[in-house]
Write a protein that holds these residues in place. Sequence first.
Motif, PDB file in Angstrom:
ATOM      1  N   ALA A 211       0.718  -1.206  -0.035  1.00  0.00           N
ATOM      2  CA  ALA A 211      -0.079   0.066  -0.075  1.00  0.00           C
ATOM      3  C   ALA A 211       0.749   1.431   0.008  1.00  0.00           C
ATOM      4  O   ALA A 211       1.956   1.208   0.338  1.00  0.00           O
ATOM      5  CB  ALA A 211      -1.004   0.058   1.184  1.00  0.00           C
ATOM      6  N   ARG A 212       0.337   2.282  -0.447  1.00  0.00           N
ATOM      7  CA  ARG A 212       0.861   3.423  -0.500  1.00  0.00           C
ATOM      8  C   ARG A 212       2.365   3.588  -1.044  1.00  0.00           C
ATOM      9  O   ARG A 212       3.420   3.819  -0.207  1.00  0.00           O
ATOM     10  CB  ARG A 212       0.877   4.275   0.830  1.00  0.00           C
ATOM     11  CG  ARG A 212      -0.646   4.802   1.281  1.00  0.00           C
ATOM     12  CD  ARG A 212      -0.678   5.276   2.674  1.00  0.00           C
ATOM     13  NE  ARG A 212      -2.167   5.750   2.597  1.00  0.00           N
ATOM     14  CZ  ARG A 212      -2.800   5.734   3.573  1.00  0.00           C
ATOM     15  NH1 ARG A 212      -2.123   5.411   5.100  1.00  0.00           N
ATOM     16  NH2 ARG A 212      -4.035   6.049   3.998  1.00  0.00           N
ATOM     17  N   ALA A 213       2.522   3.371  -2.338  1.00  0.00           N
ATOM     18  CA  ALA A 213       3.976   3.235  -3.014  1.00  0.00           C
ATOM     19  C   ALA A 213       4.660   2.301  -2.280  1.00  0.00           C
ATOM     20  O   ALA A 213       5.971   2.519  -2.141  1.00  0.00           O
ATOM     21  CB  ALA A 213       4.344   4.677  -3.024  1.00  0.00           C
ATOM     22  N   ASN A 214       4.301   1.064  -1.808  1.00  0.00           N
ATOM     23  CA  ASN A 214       5.147  -0.017  -1.054  1.00  0.00           C
ATOM     24  C   ASN A 214       5.607   0.421   0.201  1.00  0.00           C
ATOM     25  O   ASN A 214       6.506  -0.450   0.732  1.00  0.00           O
ATOM     26  CB  ASN A 214       6.288  -0.331  -2.113  1.00  0.00           C
ATOM     27  CG  ASN A 214       5.635  -0.625  -3.352  1.00  0.00           C
ATOM     28  OD1 ASN A 214       4.797  -1.789  -3.524  1.00  0.00           O
ATOM     29  ND2 ASN A 214       6.189  -0.222  -4.275  1.00  0.00           N
ATOM     30  N   THR A 215       5.255   1.596   0.671  1.00  0.00           N
ATOM     31  CA  THR A 215       5.623   1.892   1.936  1.00  0.00           C
ATOM     32  C   THR A 215       4.999   1.220   3.168  1.00  0.00           C
ATOM     33  O   THR A 215       5.510   1.190   4.359  1.00  0.00           O
ATOM     34  CB  THR A 215       5.716   3.473   2.369  1.00  0.00           C
ATOM     35  OG1 THR A 215       4.294   3.839   2.237  1.00  0.00           O
ATOM     36  CG2 THR A 215       6.372   4.233   1.175  1.00  0.00           C
ATOM     37  N   GLU A 216       3.959   0.785   2.894  1.00  0.00           N
ATOM     38  CA  GLU A 216       2.767   0.301   3.905  1.00  0.00           C
ATOM     39  C   GLU A 216       2.504  -1.122   3.349  1.00  0.00           C
ATOM     40  O   GLU A 216       2.533  -1.619   2.099  1.00  0.00           O
ATOM     41  CB  GLU A 216       1.686   1.041   4.384  1.00  0.00           C
ATOM     42  CG  GLU A 216       2.197   2.393   4.733  1.00  0.00           C
ATOM     43  CD  GLU A 216       1.087   3.060   5.223  1.00  0.00           C
ATOM     44  OE1 GLU A 216      -0.027   2.623   5.208  1.00  0.00           O
ATOM     45  OE2 GLU A 216       1.020   4.288   5.464  1.00  0.00           O
ATOM     46  N   ALA A 217       1.695  -1.709   4.116  1.00  0.00           N
ATOM     47  CA  ALA A 217       0.990  -3.157   3.487  1.00  0.00           C
ATOM     48  C   ALA A 217      -0.288  -3.111   4.327  1.00  0.00           C
ATOM     49  O   ALA A 217      -0.429  -2.593   5.407  1.00  0.00           O
ATOM     50  CB  ALA A 217       2.131  -4.340   3.835  1.00  0.00           C
ATOM     51  N   ARG A 218      -1.258  -4.085   3.677  1.00  0.00           N
ATOM     52  CA  ARG A 218      -2.625  -4.341   4.354  1.00  0.00           C
ATOM     53  C   ARG A 218      -2.566  -5.930   4.449  1.00  0.00           C
ATOM     54  O   ARG A 218      -2.377  -6.419   3.276  1.00  0.00           O
ATOM     55  CB  ARG A 218      -3.731  -3.357   3.832  1.00  0.00           C
ATOM     56  CG  ARG A 218      -3.838  -2.113   3.590  1.00  0.00           C
ATOM     57  CD  ARG A 218      -3.979  -1.622   4.935  1.00  0.00           C
ATOM     58  NE  ARG A 218      -3.996  -0.118   4.738  1.00  0.00           N
ATOM     59  CZ  ARG A 218      -3.078   0.738   4.942  1.00  0.00           C
ATOM     60  NH1 ARG A 218      -1.857   0.477   5.080  1.00  0.00           N
ATOM     61  NH2 ARG A 218      -3.162   2.251   4.776  1.00  0.00           N
ATOM     62  N   ALA A 219      -3.169  -6.384   5.360  1.00  0.00           N
ATOM     63  CA  ALA A 219      -3.241  -7.876   5.605  1.00  0.00           C
ATOM     64  C   ALA A 219      -4.572  -8.179   5.915  1.00  0.00           C
ATOM     65  O   ALA A 219      -5.341  -7.236   6.536  1.00  0.00           O
ATOM     66  CB  ALA A 219      -2.235  -8.386   6.441  1.00  0.00           C
ATOM     67  N   ALA A 220      -4.834  -9.411   5.574  1.00  0.00           N
ATOM     68  CA  ALA A 220      -6.300  -9.865   5.882  1.00  0.00           C
ATOM     69  C   ALA A 220      -6.446 -11.269   6.015  1.00  0.00           C
ATOM     70  O   ALA A 220      -5.574 -11.986   5.543  1.00  0.00           O
ATOM     71  CB  ALA A 220      -7.383  -9.605   4.871  1.00  0.00           C
ATOM     72  N   PHE A 221      -7.255 -11.782   7.178  1.00  0.00           N
ATOM     73  CA  PHE A 221      -7.613 -13.078   7.202  1.00  0.00           C
ATOM     74  C   PHE A 221      -9.153 -13.378   7.028  1.00  0.00           C
ATOM     75  O   PHE A 221     -10.056 -12.504   7.357  1.00  0.00           O
ATOM     76  CB  PHE A 221      -7.388 -13.418   8.660  1.00  0.00           C
ATOM     77  CG  PHE A 221      -5.986 -13.467   9.254  1.00  0.00           C
ATOM     78  CD1 PHE A 221      -5.442 -14.594   8.663  1.00  0.00           C
ATOM     79  CD2 PHE A 221      -5.540 -12.595  10.041  1.00  0.00           C
ATOM     80  CE1 PHE A 221      -3.789 -14.675   9.318  1.00  0.00           C
ATOM     81  CE2 PHE A 221      -4.252 -12.831  10.259  1.00  0.00           C
ATOM     82  CZ  PHE A 221      -3.383 -13.707  10.017  1.00  0.00           C
ATOM     83  N   HIS A 222      -9.363 -14.206   6.430  1.00  0.00           N
ATOM     84  CA  HIS A 222     -10.895 -14.659   5.975  1.00  0.00           C
ATOM     85  C   HIS A 222     -11.011 -16.209   6.338  1.00  0.00           C
ATOM     86  O   HIS A 222     -10.178 -16.791   6.210  1.00  0.00           O
ATOM     87  CB  HIS A 222     -10.963 -14.516   4.314  1.00  0.00           C
ATOM     88  CG  HIS A 222     -10.566 -13.360   3.846  1.00  0.00           C
ATOM     89  ND1 HIS A 222     -11.217 -12.021   3.864  1.00  0.00           N
ATOM     90  CD2 HIS A 222      -9.240 -13.024   3.252  1.00  0.00           C
ATOM     91  CE1 HIS A 222     -10.722 -11.216   2.921  1.00  0.00           C
ATOM     92  NE2 HIS A 222      -9.420 -11.816   2.627  1.00  0.00           N
ATOM     93  N   PHE A 223     -12.363 -16.395   6.884  1.00  0.00           N
ATOM     94  CA  PHE A 223     -12.573 -17.861   7.107  1.00  0.00           C
ATOM     95  C   PHE A 223     -14.271 -18.080   7.045  1.00  0.00           C
ATOM     96  O   PHE A 223     -14.755 -16.987   7.356  1.00  0.00           O
ATOM     97  CB  PHE A 223     -12.156 -18.140   8.667  1.00  0.00           C
ATOM     98  CG  PHE A 223     -12.793 -17.380   9.778  1.00  0.00           C
ATOM     99  CD1 PHE A 223     -14.189 -17.583  10.412  1.00  0.00           C
ATOM    100  CD2 PHE A 223     -12.022 -16.274  10.095  1.00  0.00           C
ATOM    101  CE1 PHE A 223     -14.581 -17.242  11.394  1.00  0.00           C
ATOM    102  CE2 PHE A 223     -12.728 -15.445  11.071  1.00  0.00           C
ATOM    103  CZ  PHE A 223     -13.727 -15.984  11.837  1.00  0.00           C
ATOM    104  N   ALA A 224     -14.371 -19.095   6.911  1.00  0.00           N
ATOM    105  CA  ALA A 224     -15.845 -19.556   6.711  1.00  0.00           C
ATOM    106  C   ALA A 224     -16.551 -19.795   7.851  1.00  0.00           C
ATOM    107  O   ALA A 224     -15.792 -20.502   8.686  1.00  0.00           O
ATOM    108  CB  ALA A 224     -15.942 -20.714   5.730  1.00  0.00           C
ATOM    109  N   ALA A 225     -17.534 -19.322   8.214  1.00  0.00           N
ATOM    110  CA  ALA A 225     -18.487 -19.597   9.515  1.00  0.00           C
ATOM    111  C   ALA A 225     -19.784 -18.990   9.252  1.00  0.00           C
ATOM    112  O   ALA A 225     -19.922 -18.280   8.528  1.00  0.00           O
ATOM    113  CB  ALA A 225     -17.634 -18.958  10.539  1.00  0.00           C
ATOM    114  N   GLU A 226     -20.676 -19.660   9.859  1.00  0.00           N
ATOM    115  CA  GLU A 226     -21.996 -19.260  10.305  1.00  0.00           C
ATOM    116  C   GLU A 226     -22.077 -18.292  11.152  1.00  0.00           C
ATOM    117  O   GLU A 226     -20.996 -17.720  11.646  1.00  0.00           O
ATOM    118  CB  GLU A 226     -22.998 -20.549  10.493  1.00  0.00           C
ATOM    119  CG  GLU A 226     -23.076 -21.610   9.551  1.00  0.00           C
ATOM    120  CD  GLU A 226     -23.419 -21.295   8.174  1.00  0.00           C
ATOM    121  OE1 GLU A 226     -24.421 -20.163   7.909  1.00  0.00           O
ATOM    122  OE2 GLU A 226     -23.030 -21.524   7.222  1.00  0.00           O
ATOM    123  N   ASP A 227     -23.285 -17.624  11.540  1.00  0.00           N
ATOM    124  CA  ASP A 227     -23.282 -16.470  12.462  1.00  0.00           C
ATOM    125  C   ASP A 227     -22.602 -16.764  13.684  1.00  0.00           C
ATOM    126  O   ASP A 227     -22.995 -17.652  14.413  1.00  0.00           O
ATOM    127  CB  ASP A 227     -24.754 -16.312  12.619  1.00  0.00           C
ATOM    128  CG  ASP A 227     -25.525 -15.543  11.480  1.00  0.00           C
ATOM    129  OD1 ASP A 227     -24.732 -14.853  10.726  1.00  0.00           O
ATOM    130  OD2 ASP A 227     -26.687 -15.766  11.289  1.00  0.00           O
TER     131      ASP A 227
END
Length: 386
Positions: A211-227
């Motif tokens: 992110a932002r010209a490679n000076t930062e990063a963004r990460a994410a976790f995703h998982f499957a689940a019901e409510d």
Amino acid sequence: MNETTMNQTVLISGGSVAGPALAYWLHRHGVTATIVERAPELRDGGYAVDFRGEALDVLDRMGLLQQIRALDTEMDDAALVDAEGRQYATLPAAVFAGDLEVLKGDLTRMLYEATRETTEYVFGDSITSLHQDDDGVLVTFEHAEPRRFDLVVGADGLHSRTRALAFGPEEEFVRHLGIYTAIFNLDNYLALQNTGRLYTAPGKAANIFTARANTEARAAFHFAAEDLEYDRRDPAAHKRIVAERFADEGWEVPRLLREMNAAQEFFFDANAQVEMDTYSAGRIVLLGDAGYCAGPTSGRGTSQALIGAYLLAGELATHHGDHATAFAAYEQQLRPYVSEHQALGREGAERFFLPAPTQEILDMLAANAPENTRTEPIRLPDYTTA
């Protein structure tokens, strides 16, 4: 436009994307809006957001398109990796980026700068009750004194307080898509250059993008689940939920979990859609995710917010403050567009956790990405003579 009959006091709940975009267009039509935002200041976190199709036309009409283009993430293809970090496929940029992609925090700040001198912003407050009559809406706030407005617009997202007060409890309208997502800021410790890495396991995915010209990063976790049952306002609990789900995963996941626990900018929520029979109730109307969220898997939330804001302000101007007719026209134009994108969101959720996709499958997804196979376009009227 006949300004003497245009509604002159409009309260907008929500200061992210839809709310400031609406305030911009209302000002163009002669109305000064008030925005109330629960956060104490502008939200700077969040992942990248896409602009697709007619949303670019809206940005162009706002005079912001070139500024937005200057903030493009310029993301290249990303690598899919296994538990040992070995690349086994390339994720084409067309799969995860739209016609134009920027960080949501950058977009929010740009919209704020475009409206702060013509809009009243109230940070650190929220609506507690709405009482409407033939002449307007009496609004009470958590901190500020009560005020009356001609109209109230709920642009306050998936968990809209405005929607709950005017239409009913969240469970009547929000449809869970079976995915939870956590997003956070971190250093670009992998020294990536305009790209990302994606790791998948059954029912799980983790990624990091620059992110932002490679000076930062963004990460994410995703998982499957019901409510899941949890306190939406307890980030520590959210981080524990994610950590438990990914405790035994390989690749960079252990490091990403440590980064997540230390992150100040952190977001966690279900992927969901909002389905409503109507977007308005008397003098109260919903805009963006509050009224018709298509889900992150649609890739269309930001576009819907910008287009919805343009149409809502334009119809109010066209009908000279006849809010009932304006709201009906706004919904009539927008609903088919929303329905198509919600279908895309459901389809995207169903195929979100692909089991170690082959390069052939990924190339096929790129060929069928939304910017290559467009949904039916929405007509954007010219409201300049309204």
